[in-house]
Scaffold this motif. Structure first.
Motif, PDB file in Angstrom:
ATOM      1  N   ARG A 181       0.831  -1.208   0.000  1.00 33.82           N
ATOM      2  CA  ARG A 181       0.000   0.000   0.000  1.00 33.82           C
ATOM      3  C   ARG A 181       0.865   1.258   0.000  1.00 33.82           C
ATOM      4  N   LYS A 184       2.154   1.737  -3.431  1.00 30.96           N
ATOM      5  CA  LYS A 184       1.101   2.084  -4.388  1.00 30.96           C
ATOM      6  C   LYS A 184       0.579   3.504  -4.198  1.00 30.96           C
ATOM      7  N   THR A 185       0.600   4.006  -2.978  1.00 31.19           N
ATOM      8  CA  THR A 185      -0.072   5.282  -2.704  1.00 31.19           C
ATOM      9  C   THR A 185       0.878   6.453  -2.451  1.00 31.19           C
TER      10      THR A 185
END
Length: 253
Positions: A181, A184-185
């Motif tokens: 995460r 990805k972010t």
């Protein structure tokens, strides 16, 4: 306070090194020992990786803060590899008074591909996240294989990575998912384009996860960034191009 594992080699100016997703400091122990001929090397295990305790919530900010509290010197050169590079960029962004120089090794300020930015396809990370719901060990082996795909000594490098990974139990699936995460972010592009710290980027021209185009674009947008492209190197150049990498990093510390 979260217990963060560190390993220290050598003496002199301090270089702190942060490993990548699913790994631990043991992955570059031999490289660190060789680099210690130039400086003192402190390797840290990310929370929930290797011998470090996990944290909750597992966010980029929390990870960075936990590592900074474990580093025993007030100022240091900071090197991050892959996920560790994202963490290192965040540390340098929020605590520039502690970082002398930032070295981004096989990292990307925006890890995922966008229309205006080269990176890994989002479905690659989503695929690993889905696979983690089944066999964690097999998922990690597939990730390691991606790091050496297409290299002339890929099988040998894959075996080295496997042996290093097996030194410690793998991170729990929730830790691995949280790391994905973060990749990805997170978006550290604004920092990389505007910060005033000395920054060096080192990218392999055969890296399957970090397109060399990302480094070239960064340098075009911020000419102050020092970019090194390693010929025939993949995502783990400290294994395949150790001497070349040491000759680049050593004078920076």
């Amino acid at each position: 306070m979260t217990q963060i594992h560190t390993e220290t080699y050598g003496q002199g100016p301090v270089l702190v090194m942060i490993h990548g997703w699913a790994m631990h400091s043991g992955v570059w122990r031999e490289f660190a020992r060789r680099l210690a001929g130039h400086c003192q090397v402190i390797c840290v295990d990310l929370p929930g990786h290797g011998r470090s305790e996990a944290i909750a919530p597992y966010t980029l900010r929390q990870v960075s803060d936990a590592l900074l509290k474990a580093i025993p010197v007030p100022k240091f050169t900071l090197l991050g590899w892959s996920l560790g590079a994202t963490v290192a960029m965040d540390m340098a962004d929020r605590y520039p008074e502690r970082v002398k120089r930032l070295i981004v090794l096989a990292g990307n300020p925006h890890f995922v591909d966008k229309q205006d930015w080269p990176g890994v396809k989002a479905d690659v990370l989503d695929g690993f996240a889905e696979l983690l719901k089944g066999d964690v060990q097999q998922t990690l082996v597939r990730f390691l294989a991606l790091q050496v795909n297409g290299l002339s000594h890929g099988k040998q490098l894959l075996q080295t990575l496997k042996l290093a990974m097996q030194e410690c139990p793998p991170p729990r699936s929730e830790v691995l998912l949280a790391g994905l995460r973060i990749l990805k972010t997170s978006d550290m592009r604004e920092f990389m384009l505007s910060n005033r710290l000395p920054v060096s980027m080192i990218v392999g021209d055969k890296d399957m996860l970090i397109p060399p185009a990302s480094g070239l674009l960064l340098r075009r947008l911020n000419p102050g960034i020092d970019l090194h492209l390693l010929e025939s190197a993949g995502h783990a150049p400290f294994l395949s191009h150790a001497e070349q990498l040491i000759s680049v990093i050593g004078p920076m510390v």
